[in-house]
Design a protein around this motif. Sequence first.
Motif, PDB file in Angstrom:
ATOM      1  N   MET A 348      -8.150  -7.876   3.810  1.00 64.26           N
ATOM      2  CA  MET A 348      -8.824  -6.567   3.921  1.00 64.26           C
ATOM      3  C   MET A 348      -8.240  -5.592   2.884  1.00 64.26           C
ATOM      4  O   MET A 348      -8.963  -4.872   2.210  1.00 64.26           O
ATOM      5  CB  MET A 348      -8.635  -5.976   5.322  1.00 64.26           C
ATOM      6  CG  MET A 348      -9.065  -6.867   6.466  1.00 64.26           C
ATOM      7  SD  MET A 348     -10.824  -7.153   6.525  1.00 64.26           S
ATOM      8  CE  MET A 348     -11.410  -5.565   7.024  1.00 64.26           C
ATOM      9  N   ALA A 349      -6.897  -5.582   2.787  1.00 60.34           N
ATOM     10  CA  ALA A 349      -6.231  -4.673   1.839  1.00 60.34           C
ATOM     11  C   ALA A 349      -6.614  -5.021   0.404  1.00 60.34           C
ATOM     12  O   ALA A 349      -6.873  -4.137  -0.425  1.00 60.34           O
ATOM     13  CB  ALA A 349      -4.716  -4.760   2.019  1.00 60.34           C
ATOM     14  N   GLY A 350      -6.667  -6.343   0.099  1.00 62.78           N
ATOM     15  CA  GLY A 350      -7.030  -6.780  -1.254  1.00 62.78           C
ATOM     16  C   GLY A 350      -8.446  -6.364  -1.620  1.00 62.78           C
ATOM     17  O   GLY A 350      -8.705  -5.888  -2.737  1.00 62.78           O
ATOM     18  N   GLY A 351      -9.386  -6.516  -0.666  1.00 60.38           N
ATOM     19  CA  GLY A 351     -10.780  -6.124  -0.925  1.00 60.38           C
ATOM     20  C   GLY A 351     -10.920  -4.628  -1.111  1.00 60.38           C
ATOM     21  O   GLY A 351     -11.653  -4.147  -1.981  1.00 60.38           O
ATOM     22  N   THR A 352     -10.193  -3.864  -0.289  1.00 63.42           N
ATOM     23  CA  THR A 352     -10.238  -2.395  -0.410  1.00 63.42           C
ATOM     24  C   THR A 352      -9.709  -1.961  -1.773  1.00 63.42           C
ATOM     25  O   THR A 352     -10.290  -1.107  -2.446  1.00 63.42           O
ATOM     26  CB  THR A 352      -9.390  -1.755   0.718  1.00 63.42           C
ATOM     27  OG1 THR A 352      -9.912  -2.205   1.971  1.00 63.42           O
ATOM     28  CG2 THR A 352      -9.429  -0.244   0.651  1.00 63.42           C
ATOM     29  N   CYS A 353      -8.596  -2.588  -2.191  1.00 62.67           N
ATOM     30  CA  CYS A 353      -8.013  -2.256  -3.497  1.00 62.67           C
ATOM     31  C   CYS A 353      -8.971  -2.646  -4.623  1.00 62.67           C
ATOM     32  O   CYS A 353      -9.145  -1.902  -5.594  1.00 62.67           O
ATOM     33  CB  CYS A 353      -6.666  -2.960  -3.652  1.00 62.67           C
ATOM     34  SG  CYS A 353      -5.767  -2.455  -5.134  1.00 62.67           S
ATOM     35  N   LEU A 354      -9.626  -3.807  -4.492  1.00 67.15           N
ATOM     36  CA  LEU A 354     -10.594  -4.241  -5.510  1.00 67.15           C
ATOM     37  C   LEU A 354     -11.721  -3.221  -5.636  1.00 67.15           C
ATOM     38  O   LEU A 354     -12.184  -2.909  -6.748  1.00 67.15           O
ATOM     39  CB  LEU A 354     -11.145  -5.621  -5.142  1.00 67.15           C
ATOM     40  CG  LEU A 354     -12.092  -6.274  -6.152  1.00 67.15           C
ATOM     41  CD1 LEU A 354     -11.391  -6.506  -7.493  1.00 67.15           C
ATOM     42  CD2 LEU A 354     -12.631  -7.601  -5.610  1.00 67.15           C
ATOM     43  N   GLY A 355     -12.175  -2.683  -4.500  1.00 65.72           N
ATOM     44  CA  GLY A 355     -13.208  -1.645  -4.522  1.00 65.72           C
ATOM     45  C   GLY A 355     -12.743  -0.404  -5.275  1.00 65.72           C
ATOM     46  O   GLY A 355     -13.502   0.198  -6.044  1.00 65.72           O
ATOM     47  N   LEU A 356     -11.473  -0.027  -5.090  1.00 67.87           N
ATOM     48  CA  LEU A 356     -10.923   1.137  -5.809  1.00 67.87           C
ATOM     49  C   LEU A 356     -10.780   0.837  -7.303  1.00 67.87           C
ATOM     50  O   LEU A 356     -11.008   1.705  -8.149  1.00 67.87           O
ATOM     51  CB  LEU A 356      -9.561   1.523  -5.211  1.00 67.87           C
ATOM     52  CG  LEU A 356      -9.613   2.143  -3.810  1.00 67.87           C
ATOM     53  CD1 LEU A 356      -8.222   2.208  -3.191  1.00 67.87           C
ATOM     54  CD2 LEU A 356     -10.220   3.541  -3.859  1.00 67.87           C
ATOM     55  N   VAL A 357     -10.394  -0.403  -7.606  1.00 66.86           N
ATOM     56  CA  VAL A 357     -10.294  -0.810  -9.020  1.00 66.86           C
ATOM     57  C   VAL A 357     -11.670  -0.680  -9.682  1.00 66.86           C
ATOM     58  O   VAL A 357     -11.797  -0.167 -10.804  1.00 66.86           O
ATOM     59  CB  VAL A 357      -9.757  -2.266  -9.133  1.00 66.86           C
ATOM     60  CG1 VAL A 357      -9.938  -2.803 -10.550  1.00 66.86           C
ATOM     61  CG2 VAL A 357      -8.277  -2.319  -8.734  1.00 66.86           C
ATOM     62  N   ALA A 358     -12.717  -1.124  -8.984  1.00 67.77           N
ATOM     63  CA  ALA A 358     -14.086  -1.032  -9.541  1.00 67.77           C
ATOM     64  C   ALA A 358     -14.473   0.418  -9.785  1.00 67.77           C
ATOM     65  O   ALA A 358     -15.081   0.749 -10.808  1.00 67.77           O
ATOM     66  CB  ALA A 358     -15.077  -1.695  -8.571  1.00 67.77           C
ATOM     67  N   ARG A 359     -14.093   1.299  -8.859  1.00 65.19           N
ATOM     68  CA  ARG A 359     -14.407   2.726  -9.053  1.00 65.19           C
ATOM     69  C   ARG A 359     -13.604   3.311 -10.213  1.00 65.19           C
ATOM     70  O   ARG A 359     -14.025   4.254 -10.861  1.00 65.19           O
ATOM     71  CB  ARG A 359     -14.099   3.511  -7.773  1.00 65.19           C
ATOM     72  CG  ARG A 359     -15.135   3.300  -6.671  1.00 65.19           C
ATOM     73  CD  ARG A 359     -14.766   4.052  -5.414  1.00 65.19           C
ATOM     74  NE  ARG A 359     -14.621   5.480  -5.673  1.00 65.19           N
ATOM     75  CZ  ARG A 359     -13.971   6.319  -4.877  1.00 65.19           C
ATOM     76  NH1 ARG A 359     -13.395   5.868  -3.777  1.00 65.19           N
ATOM     77  NH2 ARG A 359     -13.887   7.603  -5.179  1.00 65.19           N
ATOM     78  N   THR A 360     -12.412   2.747 -10.469  1.00 64.59           N
ATOM     79  CA  THR A 360     -11.534   3.277 -11.527  1.00 64.59           C
ATOM     80  C   THR A 360     -12.002   2.843 -12.913  1.00 64.59           C
ATOM     81  O   THR A 360     -12.066   3.656 -13.835  1.00 64.59           O
ATOM     82  CB  THR A 360     -10.073   2.804 -11.308  1.00 64.59           C
ATOM     83  OG1 THR A 360      -9.684   3.084  -9.966  1.00 64.59           O
ATOM     84  CG2 THR A 360      -9.115   3.507 -12.245  1.00 64.59           C
ATOM     85  N   VAL A 361     -12.327   1.552 -13.069  1.00 64.02           N
ATOM     86  CA  VAL A 361     -12.606   1.053 -14.430  1.00 64.02           C
ATOM     87  C   VAL A 361     -14.094   0.745 -14.682  1.00 64.02           C
ATOM     88  O   VAL A 361     -14.488   0.476 -15.801  1.00 64.02           O
ATOM     89  CB  VAL A 361     -11.775  -0.217 -14.753  1.00 64.02           C
ATOM     90  CG1 VAL A 361     -10.304   0.081 -14.681  1.00 64.02           C
ATOM     91  CG2 VAL A 361     -12.146  -1.376 -13.836  1.00 64.02           C
ATOM     92  N   GLY A 362     -14.913   0.765 -13.615  1.00 62.56           N
ATOM     93  CA  GLY A 362     -16.347   0.554 -13.816  1.00 62.56           C
ATOM     94  C   GLY A 362     -16.695  -0.845 -14.299  1.00 62.56           C
ATOM     95  O   GLY A 362     -16.199  -1.858 -13.784  1.00 62.56           O
TER      96      GLY A 362
END
Length: 871
Positions: A348-362
């Motif tokens: 769950m934590a990894g997926g949440t972080c991946l979502g934030l990474v996507a918002r950061t780098v597009g």
Amino acid sequence: MAMEITQFLLAAQSPDANIRTQAEASLRQFQEQNLPLFLLSLSVELANNEKPLESRRLAGIVLKNSLDAKDSVRKEHLVQQWMAIEISMKAQIKDLLLRTLGSSASEARHTSAQVIAKVASIEIPRKQWPELIGSLLKNMTQQDNPAALKQATLETLGYVCEEISHQDLVQDEVNSVLTAVVQGMNLAEHSREVRLAATKALYNALDFAQTNFENDMERNYIMKVVCETAISKEADIRQAAFECLVSIASTYYDVLEPYMQTLFQLTSNAVKGDEESVALQAIEFWSSICDEEIELQEYGTLEGGDSGSTHSRFIEKALPYLVPLLLDTLLKQEEDQDQDDSIWNISMAGGTCLGLVARTVGDSVVKLVMPFVEGNILKPDWHCREAATYAFGSILEGPSIETLGPLVSNGLDLLLNAMRDENNHVKDTTAWALSRIFEFLHCPASGFSVVSSENLQRIVTVLLESINDAPNVSEKVCGAIYYLAQGYEDAGANSSLLTQYIPRIISELLKTAERTDGSDSKIRTSAYETLNEVVRSLNIVETSQIILELLKSILQKLGQTLELQIFSSDDREKQGDLQASLCAVIQVIIQKLSSTDETKPSILQAADPIMFLFLRVFACRRSTVHEEAMLAIGALAHASGPEFEKYMPELYKYLEMGLQNFEEYEVCGITVGVIGDICRALEDRVLPYCDGIMNHLVRNLQSAELHRSVKPPIFACFGDIALAIGEQFSKYIEPTVAMMRSAAEVCAQMDNSDEELMDYGNQLKRSIFEAYSGILQGFKDSKPELMLPHAGHLFQFIEVVFREKYRDESVTKAAVAVMGDLADALGPNTKILFKDNAFCVQFLGECLQSDDEHLKETANWTQVMIARVVS
């Protein structure tokens, strides 16, 4: 001299209810009759190693509860009580608490640390107990002091730092605290307990370390110690060290560059091979970096930082290594995580972080994630299929529509098929991914949607079939329907695409709301929230008859809830929650049907049965229902206009009850808002009720017990009442303006470093301006001269707001609007005031340059009004 209260404390924990009640009454009586002696007696009990552990434990709890409370009014009362105690008595209590840190009982040490911090939170900001930090540091510097005392001292330092603000200590004290804490983390010198307490204390002390982090040498030393502690052999110490790194990532982002390679290595190793509690913090470190970089991209500055904050692009640089690391975590699911939304694990934590990474780098993230998705989405092992779906759903916010559009269009069919997967986890995550697709890639109003007339039927068919699946899947499907419908809101002709499916969608949602196989009421709440969104999105011309049928059905269900047999508090709670959901649907239907002239008569015809049911619901006295029913009544008042007057004799007592409900302050706040709606609907017909309403509103403003969040809406409500009754408001003008002036002074002195306080201050300023606007416009045609004596003060307040460094946009709009209202209502009488207050020209000039069209429009109108007066 302290009294022996051991027996009372032990008896208060007796399994015999009679003994327990008697002991509690005796303790309460002692507390009320002689609070200083009571607190001293508790301190003696806590400090005495000869006493039973049970009595010492309760003594500590009662002591702590005598100094602190969650409720702000109660807390302030306890603070004043402590401040009133004689200094010598307080000194004895504090001395006993400090001595307890050396107790042989770990529980007594721990409790004493907490109580010392509560006392410190009262005294240190008031410049009292200046010797506390020195006393604690002495415990750390004396070599022969036992480890238990050092551990308790570090714990105390941590709690004290948590309770007070960094402005409460001078830099020398901060330096000494940090030195003691960082030395306490030293592996060679200290036991495990001491090092753990030191690492936790550092976490709480980091906010104090701004000056130290600006100094290269001091920062390097702190970072070296934290990084070394992050590879300790004890897992709980490693976890505490990573918690420090998470805090450093968000507090000191600007100075992290030299350490990032080491930090990547540390976090990477932890994620790959450490215990889950440590790995979770390592992932959280990268989530915090994302949060900082997203904020920099959105606002160009970090919260609380100056505009010179540098975007170091840590995520972009780490991307090729970070994304594979996170994708691996997605394969570490737990067997039952689909059943419980509160589960937080490494996947769950990894997926949440991946979502934030996507918002950061597009877009950059997509090419790194898609091979993982394509390689796992069809594998026989459900872990692989679920991880691939989770990865795909996680990157749907951030990258551009141009990049995601073709991928989603190609993958949509595969996801719809996966809603029939044999594995519950896969279906659960697929429904969530579909809801994300509809949230971010389905916006017909802006010209792009992955949903088309060709695939809509299949989408609806699959969703309505899957809504009958297991409760957790059904709840996620409700979310997918919610966003599918939301896409058609304000979509013009496109909203017609959904019309043919609406009867079936409504029918399935109502059926889902009736399900009893879920473990709680979440599925019902989701179904009704989705139903509300479906109603909001409807093309009203084509569906008014469907909406009326739904209204009949919901009113019938609400009537049935009043006949339910109630045998327990649990039954009453369920009844209240169901009534609240049904009232919310009625509110949305009222708003929808009253939005066009063609459909408005149908809601007016239904107004009598609706009000009849609402009044019966109020008699149930459940706060959740009270809120939703009040909001629906506000919508009905808005729709009915002056006709609403006929309901006031019966409704008024419930409005009064709402205004007096300080305990459930949300109900009170909503009631204030509804009174504003009623004033706008009834205009001067509200006059017979104004004396009672104004008495309650003034009393509420004066009350220290009422939650502060209700107070700004009360000021705005004054404006609504004045606008409704015009010159009749004159009898309320003196107390009203006196309170507005006093609130304006509070705003001028407010501490804007506290974000929560700043938000409250903005609400208060905006509502004061709105109140003045309403009163000025209310008096404009009859008694404008009544406001002339108050115009000078209003100008002063506008100037205070104008000169603020950080000014909220909504406050600016309200301030500019009230300047126009002053000129409009008071006319030539304000000529000298406008000429004397040169800041007005500057203020208007700033607003006319704004990108906000509404603000520009308001400033233009105000400029015209002032020009009319001045020329």
